[in-house]
Design an enzyme around this catalytic site. Sequence first.
Site, PDB file in Angstrom:
ATOM      1  N   HIS A 105      -5.407 -45.429  30.241  1.00 53.15           N
ATOM      2  CA  HIS A 105      -5.071 -46.390  31.256  1.00 53.15           C
ATOM      3  C   HIS A 105      -6.445 -46.982  31.983  1.00 53.15           C
ATOM      4  CE1 HIS A 105      -1.949 -43.562  30.868  1.00 53.15           C
ATOM      5  NE2 HIS A 105      -1.231 -44.554  30.810  1.00 53.15           N
ATOM      6  N   HIS A 125      -0.189 -49.784  31.498  1.00 55.18           N
ATOM      7  CA  HIS A 125       0.613 -50.866  31.206  1.00 55.18           C
ATOM      8  C   HIS A 125       0.301 -52.212  31.683  1.00 55.18           C
ATOM      9  CE1 HIS A 125       1.847 -49.798  35.336  1.00 55.18           C
ATOM     10  NE2 HIS A 125       2.684 -51.173  35.391  1.00 55.18           N
ATOM     11  N   GLY A 159       5.606 -53.738  29.402  1.00 61.31           N
ATOM     12  CA  GLY A 159       6.185 -55.164  29.727  1.00 61.31           C
ATOM     13  C   GLY A 159       5.819 -56.291  28.943  1.00 61.31           C
ATOM     14  N   MET A 179       8.624 -51.402  23.691  1.00 61.73           N
ATOM     15  CA  MET A 179       9.382 -50.358  23.828  1.00 61.73           C
ATOM     16  C   MET A 179      10.908 -51.147  24.174  1.00 61.73           C
ATOM     17  SD  MET A 179       7.553 -47.403  26.087  1.00 61.73           S
ATOM     18  CE  MET A 179       8.986 -46.414  26.049  1.00 61.73           C
ATOM     19  N   SER A 180      11.042 -51.366  25.269  1.00 58.25           N
ATOM     20  CA  SER A 180      12.490 -51.894  25.703  1.00 58.25           C
ATOM     21  C   SER A 180      12.800 -53.323  25.170  1.00 58.25           C
ATOM     22  CB  SER A 180      12.577 -51.934  27.122  1.00 58.25           C
ATOM     23  OG  SER A 180      11.569 -52.805  27.767  1.00 58.25           O
TER      24      SER A 180
END
Length: 221
Positions: A105, A125, A159, A179-180
């Site tokens: 990160h 992220h 995102g 991911m999503s």
Amino acid sequence: MAKKELHIISTGEQTMDELVHIAACTHQYVDYIHVREKNWSAKQLYEVIGRLVEAKVPLSKIILNDRVDVAWARGVSGVQLAHHSMDVKSVYEAYKGLRIGKSVHSIQEALAAEREGADYVLFGHLFDSGSKLGLQPKGVEELSRVTKSVDLPVIAIGGIKPEHVENVLGAGAAGIAVMSGVFRSVNPVYSVKEYTAEMKRFHRTSSWTNRQNKLFIMRGG
């Protein structure tokens, strides 16, 4: 230009049947599939990898989150290490041939992972993400600083939507992880194809620009 990688990552919300189905439908369009199931036992992880193989998903495309022992036992491509995992150096020394990714990160964490022998880092992220509610996204500028600070590949995560791909890869990322955007999609195959189309468009544009720059230099421009 080196090929940019597309990683897709399970969200921990799918049943084993759903995870296997999505992976089986999409693996031909992606480079790596991460099994990221924090609440599953070693036995369940061992089982799902077997089922993925039965569904014709190549072991060379499977990366297991955290569980180095299961990754090694099943002969998958690699392992993705988190802050609570074994350290990179120990995994590198004990499990020769296993591709090691490290989630980072910051620039400092990326540099540490590089020193310890990681093969790549997963940085994020990047943008607002449902899995990171309340946490400030890092943004493309910070991604650019990270990619310029280390020599190993930086895979961007967090995102990322298809419309972000150009800027993310343009910041020096060696690939993207989703991911999503895939595992929560009502049509995972369609979603994956959206990402791959943007990645191919970026590659074509960048290749053309590089050729033009070379011609300009050769002509003494």
